[in-house]
Write an enzyme that holds these catalytic residues in place. Sequence first.
Site, PDB file in Angstrom:
ATOM      1  CB  ALA A  88       1.473   2.145  -4.904  1.00 26.24           C
ATOM      2  CB  THR A 131       3.480  -1.256   2.938  1.00 27.74           C
ATOM      3  OG1 THR A 131       3.083  -2.611   3.197  1.00 27.74           O
ATOM      4  CG2 THR A 131       4.691  -1.298   2.025  1.00 27.74           C
ATOM      5  CD  GLU A 133       3.368  -7.593   2.361  1.00 29.39           C
ATOM      6  OE1 GLU A 133       4.066  -8.287   1.620  1.00 29.39           O
ATOM      7  OE2 GLU A 133       2.676  -8.076   3.276  1.00 29.39           O
ATOM      8  CE1 TYR A 154       2.807  -2.226  -2.693  1.00 26.40           C
ATOM      9  CE2 TYR A 154       3.423  -3.457  -0.721  1.00 26.40           C
ATOM     10  CZ  TYR A 154       2.768  -2.395  -1.317  1.00 26.40           C
ATOM     11  OH  TYR A 154       2.084  -1.499  -0.543  1.00 26.40           O
ATOM     12  CE  LYS A 158       3.961   1.394  -1.850  1.00 27.87           C
ATOM     13  NZ  LYS A 158       3.336   2.720  -1.698  1.00 27.87           N
TER      14      LYS A 158
END
Length: 350
Positions: A88, A131, A133, A154, A158
Amino acid sequence: MVGHNKKRALITGITGQDGYYLTKLLDEKGYEIFGLVRRTSNNPFSRFDKDIPLYKKIKILYGNLRDSDSLKSTLETARPDEIYNLAALSDVGISFICPSETLDINYNGVGRLIEEARKLNPKVKFYQASTSEMFGRTNPPQNESSPFQPVSPYAEAKLKAHQDFIVGLREKENFFACSGILFNHESPKRGENFVTRKITLSLAKIKEGLQDYLELGNLDARRDWGFAGDYVEAMWMMLQQEKPNDYVVSTGVNHSIRDFVNETAKNLGLNLKWEGTGTDEVAKDETGKIIVKINKKFYRPSEVDDLLGDSTKARKILGWKPKTTFEGLVKMMTDSDLEYVRSIASDYKI
Ligand code: GDR
């Protein structure tokens, strides 16, 4: 009789921190390991430098998540039973500068890989590196039922991959796909741009007189930091279950960036005192010399303030738990960087 058939794993992102620890784990478990590697001009395998025997066991296949043809031929050679998609664009800060590239690798790339993989073997088991995040602004603690509120390119890419290719294909088409919603995980092999490694490496250099000061961004962000070596076990465990599912992987303890600096400094015998607020905040040593200061360029356009994972599900169903504490992790990273800095110190002093 084919008595000794080894399980075959394809790891994308094998040259990264998690790739190293996962390779080590799967090798111990007797897997045949294939690694998808992007061609670069310098040696991408530096993380394996101290572990040449392990490196030699990897069957390297050159390819790229941005190129379906390369994925097709990689998969035809590897014929994996399990795929671990760790490749990634993983730097959240950089994703604000390169949003299209981020989307193409972190979202479309996952789609390309899965499409080619399922054509060849619809029963392949797929691990996706999702993730924390993705939770973004959602209040802590976060678990599998918490809402997602991503705040970076990002995290948005994801999250789309998680929803469309993992949850979506699993529910609609019975695809064996698992999302590991991993909270921050670190180690001595962490890339130097991530805040933990930046801190341990810089403070070790400052301690040895090779650097003057360390510049950071937001010191108040809180992260749930675990050890990458513990987290790859959860990845493997997910694919050994009868049914695919998604799991939060975390320690359940969080700290601020400032705490991480303090813990590192303590390990190095640097006695830091903080003064000032906001962008004027500094940490000084006993002599009054500035060791840490703020540089606005390390602030992000939008920040994730407080991540704290609740990994009850992984602990119950997978039987996974982290073995390394925050203090143990910081010590491991600081000791390793101090040793490294001392080994290069003589070159610097010439
Ligand atoms: P993160 O990791 O964005 O959480 O994503 P990172 O270590 O980059 O940042 C953590 C926090 O520290 C703050 N910060 C700084 N960060 C960096 N990189 N450099 C600085 O100088 C600095 N100063 C303060 C950041 O603002 C942030 O709040 C990592 C990545 O590995 C992702 O790929 C992964 O998905 C998540 O962890 C879980």
